[in-house]
Write a protein that holds these residues in place. Structure first.
Motif, PDB file in Angstrom:
ATOM      1  N   LEU A 573      -4.591  -6.547   1.613  1.00 14.13           N
ATOM      2  CA  LEU A 573      -3.973  -5.226   1.452  1.00 14.13           C
ATOM      3  C   LEU A 573      -2.592  -5.189   2.084  1.00 14.13           C
ATOM      4  N   LEU A 574      -2.477  -5.753   3.275  1.00 13.33           N
ATOM      5  CA  LEU A 574      -1.171  -5.772   3.917  1.00 13.33           C
ATOM      6  C   LEU A 574      -0.172  -6.611   3.131  1.00 13.33           C
ATOM      7  N   ASP A 579       4.658  -7.075   0.003  1.00  8.33           N
ATOM      8  CA  ASP A 579       5.388  -7.633  -1.140  1.00  8.33           C
ATOM      9  C   ASP A 579       6.143  -6.549  -1.888  1.00  8.33           C
ATOM     10  N   LEU A 580       5.489  -5.404  -2.087  1.00 11.48           N
ATOM     11  CA  LEU A 580       6.170  -4.317  -2.804  1.00 11.48           C
ATOM     12  C   LEU A 580       7.344  -3.772  -2.006  1.00 11.48           C
ATOM     13  N   TYR A 671       5.574 -11.282   8.244  1.00 12.22           N
ATOM     14  CA  TYR A 671       5.272 -11.371   6.811  1.00 12.22           C
ATOM     15  C   TYR A 671       6.554 -11.487   6.000  1.00 12.22           C
ATOM     16  N   ARG A 672       7.593 -10.806   6.420  1.00 15.21           N
ATOM     17  CA  ARG A 672       8.878 -10.875   5.715  1.00 15.21           C
ATOM     18  C   ARG A 672       9.433 -12.300   5.764  1.00 15.21           C
ATOM     19  N   GLN A 799      10.706  -5.854  -9.562  1.00 13.63           N
ATOM     20  CA  GLN A 799       9.550  -5.719 -10.432  1.00 13.63           C
ATOM     21  C   GLN A 799       9.352  -7.023 -11.179  1.00 13.63           C
ATOM     22  N   GLN A 800       8.103  -7.359 -11.425  1.00 12.83           N
ATOM     23  CA  GLN A 800       7.807  -8.640 -12.061  1.00 12.83           C
ATOM     24  C   GLN A 800       8.267  -8.659 -13.528  1.00 12.83           C
TER      25      GLN A 800
END
Length: 896
Positions: A573-574, A579-580, A671-672, A799-800
């Motif tokens: 979840l994290l 990522d978003l 995470y970044r 966005q993908q």
């Protein structure tokens, strides 16, 4: 300044200048003196009672009775108020106000059946003829004959006169008085005074004699001058005077010095068979006993205003009454002996010394504690407690029971505010002797446990309570706050019967009914009994409150939310959320951290996992930060807020939320860094052209990935998982909210230290942030190359779908451009040369960036490792040593 305030300030100065009392050191005495002065300065002493306030309180009682299912009591109150309205006077509000102030828990103590006792007795039924005839039947002879009601005639009057004359002619009864008696002398019936007997009586009343007598021996020798001499009295008379003196009565044998409050011997009187020095010593000792008891009697007439002192005074008066009863027994033995009694002043001295020993020690205690009672109102309780323990150590059974019973009697009034606080969560008005006071009445419910009430302490920081209650003071304080907390949760009405199982605190319960000394020390016996007394109230209140917090208030749901959202317990979840956020961040749009969009993002990701209603409490707040560009420090602009319920906020305080947010920010920055490293592929590094440069790039990528993985593992597993599990286990075993709040505060403090978020670890934390920024520089160094692969181009999109479309357009463009280069000689040559120059310049820039990154990495890692080992060896956490070893291992291996 308004006139009342000005008068109040002047009154404070007047009291302080005259009495030398200070409100900070002697608040009770200062307040009492100020009240006395204010009454004299006030224009009027008595104000009228607010009748509307009284009526509102009575309506409140009616509503309270009906809410508590006491309709019978409410109906009885309403009926009598209606009757009172018919006979109301101007003093009715005052009367009702007095009754309201005298009321004491009417719901529990009132019984409607008792009202039948207040009804007046029924009036006797009216007398009937049947009852009269039953008592006096009308069956006498001639009672039913007719009566002539005609007017009386003169003949009737004549008959009446005849009857009167006949009655007068009847002889009178004979009298016992004869003519001889008329010659008797009345004085012959008077008994003559026996002057000798009267002289004997006056002689026995020796206190009527003058202090000076004429010595018979001096008259025999012809010396007619007056000479002072002692008056000899009997030993029984002297014993009677001594008993009067011990009872505090005025005597002739002793005189009272009213200034010093002591008895002095009148040396005029003596015993003929005792040496004067021996008699004086014996009478002086008895006078000393009487002096101490006399001072104790005078002390009992002070009428102290504080209930604690009143109880102490009543206990002393009770023991004085017992002492007087013993004196009365001695007087009865000498006055009306049933068996022959030897009259001995020495024997009386021994008996009085025997049963007056405890009262004399009590008098000594009163003299010792009296000067400091205004400053320390509990000093007499502490002194009684110490005397009881000392008497037990001396194996004096009588003295031990004497002081133990006085101590327990005097303790009962102090237990009353404790009982009210622990059962109802209420404080008495102006009760400065109780160690709990309301610190902030207007505090929010979220800070009820920590701010609304406080413990009163002296200037030196010592608890304002008897020293033998200090170990239990915190439990008493927390029990009352638990009741207040339950009231706020609207559940208090279920627990008003807490006092039904309250154990007794009397001598028989604590020390047993045996007439011998208990084997255990009195301090331990009392401590055990008092703990049981407190436990009868503390256990139920704390247990119910913990159950309510867990089942109804959602304590564990909140902790699960913090563990999942802030501490990354669910990594998937994290990762989705991160990522978003990173994709929006890489768009280089200033509105990438829009709080509305990110809040909806959080709700969508965590809503399916968290407990119902928990995701809606999460709100993204955009914070201002001085860090710009692509630095990981820019993520500080994203702050996840959580609206903590007020009941849980008393355990998880709002200040703790900042530590959760900073820990989440640290984890998000790691995470970044890992996100950016994953964007740099193997092909991107191999495409640098130079083998040495490619090896350097691969080497730095591996070392950076290792460092970020070590940091993420350290945060999620070593710090968050282990600390949180220990905290939750301790919370489940905590006794009350105070313990739970303390456990969570300790957990937050440890979490802050382990995450290196404290101010003391700021250099190490900043070095780690610089180390994470090297990842950004490393990714940027490869993204600047014109031949960067599609994986690096994805860093620039959010966005993908858009990323896929750009890759397709870029591939088409690359497939078309080489065809054009081959069909044209000059143009293709020019384009080729330009690409070569561009590639060469970018390779040079990349090479320079990689060497700088390696240089800074080689400088930062040893600094972080040395700092972590230093703080760990200085008494810190062992986890820091583990983190340093893991970071240093990779550094040493790669450097070698």
């Amino acid at each position: 300044m308004p006139q009342p305030a000005q008068i109040g300030a002047l009154t404070d100065e007047l009291v302080a200048s005259i009495t030398n009392f200070s409100p900070s050191t002697n608040a009770q005495a200062f307040k009492h003196a100020k009240d006395l002065a204010a009454r004299g300065l006030r224009g009027y002493q008595y104000g009228r009672t607010n009748q509307f306030d009284v009526r509102a309180k009575l309506d409140g009682f009616d509503e309270k009775f009906r809410v508590l299912n006491r309709d019978d009591l409410a109906n009885a109150l309403l009926e009598r108020l209606k009757e009172l309205d018919k006979v109301s006077t101007k003093w009715t509000p005052e009367t009702l106000s007095l009754l309201l102030q005298l009321s004491d828990r009417p719901v529990e103590k009132s019984n409607v059946d008792d009202l039948e006792l207040l009804k007046p007795p029924q009036s006797p039924s009216p007398l009937t003829w049947a009852e009269i005839i039953a008592d006096d039947p009308l069956d006498e002879e001639g009672i039913w004959e007719s009566i002539d009601y005609a007017a009386e005639s003169s003949e009737d009057e004549k008959d009446y006169r005849k009857r009167e004359k006949a009655r007068a002619s009847e002889p009178t009864p004979s009298s016992s008085f004869t003519e001889e008696d008329s010659h008797l002398d009345p004085e012959s019936y008077v008994i003559p005074i026996q002057k000798d007997a009267l002289l004997d009586i006056r002689k026995e009343q020796f206190w009527r004699h003058p202090a000076e007598h004429q010595a018979g021996g001096a008259l025999a020798e012809g010396n007619h001058a007056a000479k002072k001499s002692a008056s000899e009295i009997t030993e029984l008379q002297m014993i009677r005077e001594v008993l009067f003196m011990l009872a505090g009565l005025p005597t002739t044998l002793y005189t009272i010095d009213t200034n010093l409050r002591e008895f002095k011997i009148n040396t005029v009187f003596t015993l003929g068979h005792v040496v004067s020095l021996t008699l004086d010593d014996l009478l002086s000792d008895l006078g000393g006993i009487g002096t101490q008891i006399y001072r104790l009697r005078k002390w009992t007439g002070n009428n102290p205003p504080i209930p604690l002192f009143q109880t102490f005074e009543a206990a002393v008066m009770k023991r004085l009454a017992q002492f007087d009863s013993s004196l009365a027994g001695l007087q009865s033995r000498y006055l009306n002996p049933e068996v022959p009694v030897s009259v001995s002043l020495l024997e009386l001295h021994n008996e009085v010394r025997g049963f007056a020993g405890p009262i004399l020690q009590l008098a000594t205690l009163v003299v010792a504690v009296m000067p400091t009672l205004s400053e320390n109102p509990f000093l007499y309780l502490e002194a009684l407690f110490e005397r009881t323990s000392l008497a037990q150590m001396m194996s004096d059974v009588g003295l031990f029971q004497f002081f133990a019973r006085i101590f327990l009697d005097c303790l009962q009034p102090y237990l009353k505010p404790i009982r009210i606080w622990m059962e109802h969560g209420e404080l008495g008005p102006d009760n400065e002797t109780f160690f709990v006071f309301m610190n902030d009445k207007s505090s929010e419910a979220a800070s009820l446990w920590h701010d609304r009430y406080a413990i009163r302490r002296h200037l030196n920081g010592e608890l304002h309570a008897p020293n033998f209650l200090h170990p239990a003071a915190l439990r008493i304080f927390n029990t009352g706050k638990s009741i207040v907390f339950l009231k706020e949760l609207a559940n208090h009405h279920k627990y008003t019967n807490i006092a039904q199982d309250e154990p007794r605190l009397d001598f028989e319960t604590i020390c047993g009914e045996a007439e011998s000394l208990p084997f255990a020390p009195f301090s331990e016996l009392f401590g055990s009994a008092f703990e049981a007394w407190i436990g009868s109230k503390f256990s139920l209140a704390s247990t119910v409150l913990r159950q309510k917090l867990s089942s109804e208030c959602g304590l564990w749901e909140v902790l699960d939310t913090f563990r999942i959202v802030y501490l990354g317990a669910d990594g998937s979840l994290l990762q989705d959320f991160a990522d978003l956020v990173f994709e929006r961040m890489d768009e280089l749009d200033s509105n990438w951290n829009d709080r509305y969009l990110l809040t909806e993002l959080v709700h969508g990701i965590y809503g399916a996992v968290l407990a119902p209603g928990q995701a809606e409490r999460l709100v993204i707040r955009r914070s201002t930060t001085k860090h710009r560009g692509r630095s990981v420090k820019g993520l500080s602009a994203v702050v996840v807020d959580y609206n903590i319920p007020w009941s849980i906020a008393n355990i998880i305080q709002k200040s703790s939320l900042q530590i959760y947010q900073r820990a989440f920010g640290f984890l998000l920055k790691v995470y970044r860094a890992k996100y950016l490293l994953q964007k740099v592929s193997w092909n991107d590094i191999q495409g640098l052209g130079d083998d040495s440069l490619s090896r350097l790039g691969l080497k730095m990528r591996h070392r950076l990935i290792w460092s970020t993985d070590v940091l993420r593992t350290y945060l999620t597993e070593t710090v968050f998982a282990s600390s949180t599990s220990q905290m939750e286990e301790a919370l489940s075993a905590a006794d009350d909210i105070d313990a739970m709040a303390g456990i969570h505060t300790s957990y937050i403090t440890r979490l802050q230290d382990l995450c290196l978020l404290s101010k003391n670890f700021s250099p190490i934390y900043q070095a780690i942030m610089s180390l994470l920024d090297l990842v950004v520089d490393f990714a940027d160094a490869h993204s600047r190359r014109p031949n960067a692969s599609a994986s690096l181009a994805k860093v620039q999109t959010s966005q993908q779908k858009r990323d896929a479309r750009r890759r397709k357009l870029r591939d088409r463009r690359r497939s078309i451009i080489p065809t054009r280069q081959n069909s044209s000689d000059d143009g293709s040559e020019d384009e080729y040369d330009g690409d070569a120059e561009s590639s060469t310049s970018h390779d040079a820039a990349t090479s320079e960036s990689l060497y700088k990154i390696q240089e800074q990495f080689d400088r930062l890692v040893p600094f972080v490792v040395a700092g972590l080992k230093g703080v760990s060896r200085a008494g810190g956490e062992s986890a820091w040593e583990m983190l340093a070893e893991r970071l240093d291992w990779n550094f040493k291996v790669r450097c070698s």
